[in-house]
Design an enzyme around this catalytic site. Structure first.
Site, PDB file in Angstrom:
ATOM      1  N   SER A 159      -1.554   5.443 -30.343  1.00 33.57           N
ATOM      2  CA  SER A 159      -0.880   4.286 -30.936  1.00 33.57           C
ATOM      3  C   SER A 159       0.105   4.716 -32.008  1.00 33.57           C
ATOM      4  CB  SER A 159      -1.907   3.335 -31.546  1.00 33.57           C
ATOM      5  OG  SER A 159      -1.265   2.293 -32.254  1.00 33.57           O
ATOM      6  N   TYR A 185      -8.349   0.668 -37.818  1.00 31.01           N
ATOM      7  CA  TYR A 185      -7.705   1.024 -36.558  1.00 31.01           C
ATOM      8  C   TYR A 185      -6.701   2.163 -36.748  1.00 31.01           C
ATOM      9  CZ  TYR A 185      -5.245   0.329 -32.110  1.00 31.01           C
ATOM     10  OH  TYR A 185      -4.680   0.506 -30.874  1.00 31.01           O
TER      11      TYR A 185
END
Length: 226
Positions: A118, A131
């Protein structure tokens, strides 16, 4: 020769094959002649990653497709359970997959290991500390392992993606929100989500034997966001 022809008859193991980018990755690799070994479900529990590779036997390419819904907890309110849950799903499977798959690749002096990561690891955002930390750990792991494996012609890299259409993060219900459409226009220079097929073809590119000059790199795929 077109990119991806070198994947013909290669065995490609794709984790979490039914979620995140799994289905479109499986389709893209199969379309390029690879034998896809689909591994459904999360790999958070010890032993699952090793078992998947053991059952697959020979593995030429590992696509570590690891996703989990991203919490939006404020940093000072993040509990141990949240932090551990996200790391268990996104980070813990990586060394387990490496223990199982890398030895055979190193012995053959050939192999590809691509992490579907990501771009959140590359750009700070509010309420993403858990995250972003896990995705950042993936990125650092790839940089270290990629450098270590490169002299044996084993290529370990990461796609740092964001704003890619997928059911885990950007499903139809998210896309339908006016606020999200405004965010796309405001934050993403290309002003749109990537089609999942675009992302999958990038993974095919990195996994193909025609492309072998990436080592321990995290490559943004986010429409200019990162």
């Amino acid at each position: 020769m077109r990119i991806g022809d070198g994947l013909r008859d290669k065995r490609v193991l794709i984790t979490q094959s039914e979620t995140f980018m799994g289905p479109v990755l499986a389709d893209a690799f199969a379309a390029h002649g690879a034998e896809v070994v689909a591994v459904p479900g999360p790999l958070a529990e010890p032993g699952l990653a090793e078992d998947a590779v053991r059952r697959a036997g020979r593995v030429d390419v590992v696509i570590a497709n690891l996703g989990v819904p991203a919490p939006s907890t404020r940093a000072h309110e993040v509990g141990d359970d949240e932090f551990r849950h996200v790391f268990a799903h996104l980070v813990d499977p990586l060394p387990r997959l490496a223990r199982a798959a890398l030895p055979q690749m190193l012995e053959r002096r050939a192999g590809k290991f691509v992490v579907m990561g990501s771009a959140t690891a590359l750009r700070g955002q509010k309420r993403t500390s858990t995250y972003a930390a896990a995705r950042g750990a993936q990125l650092s792991w790839v940089r270290a392992v990629g450098t270590e494996a490169a002299p044996s012609n084993v290529h370990v890299n990461l796609i740092a993606q964001n704003f890619v259409e997928n059911p885990t993060y950007y499903g139809p219900e998210v896309q339908a929100l006016p606020a999200f459409q405004e965010r796309l226009k405001r934050e993403v220079p290309l002003g749109r989500l990537a089609r999942p097929e675009e992302d999958a073809l990038f993974a095919v590119f990195l996994a193909s034997t025609e492309v072998e000059f990436f080592a321990g790199q995290a490559i943004p795929f986010s429409g200019g966001w990162a």
